[in-house]
Scaffold this active site. Structure first.
Site, PDB file in Angstrom:
ATOM      1  CE  LYS A 119      -3.956  -2.276   2.118  1.00 19.93           C
ATOM      2  NZ  LYS A 119      -4.931  -2.297   3.236  1.00 19.93           N
ATOM      3  N   GLY A 205       0.595  -1.737  14.540  1.00 22.90           N
ATOM      4  CA  GLY A 205       1.145  -1.794  13.181  1.00 22.90           C
ATOM      5  C   GLY A 205       1.334  -0.409  12.612  1.00 22.90           C
ATOM      6  CB  ALA A 206       3.933   1.602  11.834  1.00 21.76           C
TER       7      ALA A 206
END
Length: 354
Positions: A119, A205-206
């Site tokens: 993404k 999450g990052a």
């Protein structure tokens, strides 16, 4: 006749009719497949509409790694058929997004869904993007423009945030569904106030999905905290969130030292086939009032089971998956009348995919 082997070569089998292939091979069942990447006859006929494919059939796909678990082909192909839209949607196992887009830049793909881990790379690869995707720095949707370039969009954030808002507003996990009539998001509220306003919101999450959740929660007035195994990535995301966010130590999250109104997992931990894994220690889950998991295969992840057992409200990944797919369908086809109930029934197994 041209047939490529393996999961990466599967599209040569699925799209043979579109490109005038004399024949393709399919198995009677998954158990009787004679080669890697070989679809079943049922998949070819029902899921990919093999007999209806024509040279002018518009082509779409889901880019990811892994991608075999994705229900995007199921939900989009079912919607295409319902709308009478001449399109087919296929899975695309991709290691390197830039190389893939370069190789297929003169091909006739009209659009892509993008999933883990591409993404952020998709955002960097597009010629233009919508303002929300530009702010988040991640795209989950690419649509071909008239000049042959792709424009990026992010339909993840609103789908996930709206599901969480509905659960909080209704005080019920059942309200997470896109088709739910209980609960409301800030878009439905007369005063525009979000149920997330002032709430503490931990994002696990990052990556691309984590960025979408963090930016989306911040836009609703939540107090955002980021937890990630790689602390440097957590710090980078926290610094990028409008209004700022704080970083939660990973060990503190796992030990139960962190509590908040909302816990939102954006990682793939717990996804098929690793269904016994969880991103947050079982004993720590009770410190949150609402737990959201972006994983939708399986629908009931270990994290969500732990949350229910601890008395938390939950929102599953199906709500996010369906919501983002509805917006993608509109971008792909131009329709404003997405068959939302059909799409939900198909992805939850309540309706046949044919």
């Amino acid at each position: 006749i041209a047939l490529a082997m393996g999961e990466k070569g599967q599209i040569t089998r699925l799209l043979a009719a579109k490109y005038g292939g004399h024949l393709t091979f399919a198995a009677l069942s998954d158990a009787r497949a004679s080669a890697p990447g070989q679809p079943t006859i049922k998949q070819l006929q029902q899921l990919y509409g093999f007999a209806q494919q024509r040279p002018d059939t518009k082509l779409y796909g889901i880019i990811g790694n892994p991608v075999h678990h994705s229900k995007s082909p199921l939900i989009h192909n079912s919607a295409f058929r319902h709308l009478g839209y001449n399109g087919v949607f296929v899975p695309l196992l991709v290691d390197d997004l830039d190389r893939f887009l370069e190789a297929f830049k003169h091909h006739d793909f009209e659009g892509f869904s993008v999933t883990i881990p591409h993404k952020e790379a998709a955002f960097n690869a597009v010629a233009s993007c919508d303002p929300v995707a530009a702010q988040i720095g991640a795209c989950n949707t690419l649509v071909k423009q008239h000049d042959g370039t792709f424009k990026g969009y992010n339909t993840d954030w609103l789908a996930a945030i709206s599901a969480i808002e509905r659960v909080i507003a209704a005080g019920s996990s059942d309200a997470a569904a896109v088709t739910s009539t209980s609960g409301r998001s800030s878009a439905d509220a007369e005063d525009g106030a979000s149920p997330l306003q002032g709430k503490s919101f931990v994002v696990v999450g990052a990556g691309g999905a984590g960025r979408a959740l963090a930016f989306g929660a911040a836009s609703r007035g939540a107090k955002v905290m980021i937890a990630n195994r790689n602390k440097a990535r957590a710090e980078a995301l926290a610094a990028a969130v409008p209004g700022g966010a704080t970083v939660v130590d990973w060990a503190d999250l796992q030990s139960g030292a962190v509590s908040a109104d909302v816990l939102a997992n954006s990682t793939s931990v717990g996804m098929v086939p690793n269904v016994d894994e969880t991103p947050v220690a079982t004993e720590a889950v009770k410190n949150f009032k609402v737990v959201f998991d972006a994983v939708y295969t399986p629908r009931e992840t270990r994290l969500l089971r732990d949350a229910v057992a601890a008395g938390c409200l939950v929102a599953d990944g199906v709500a996010m998956f369906l919501g983002q797919a509805v917006e993608q369908l509109k971008l792909f086809t131009g329709t404003q009348e997405a068959p939302v109930q059909l799409m939900e029934d198909v992805v939850t197994g309540k309706a046949a995919s044919s």
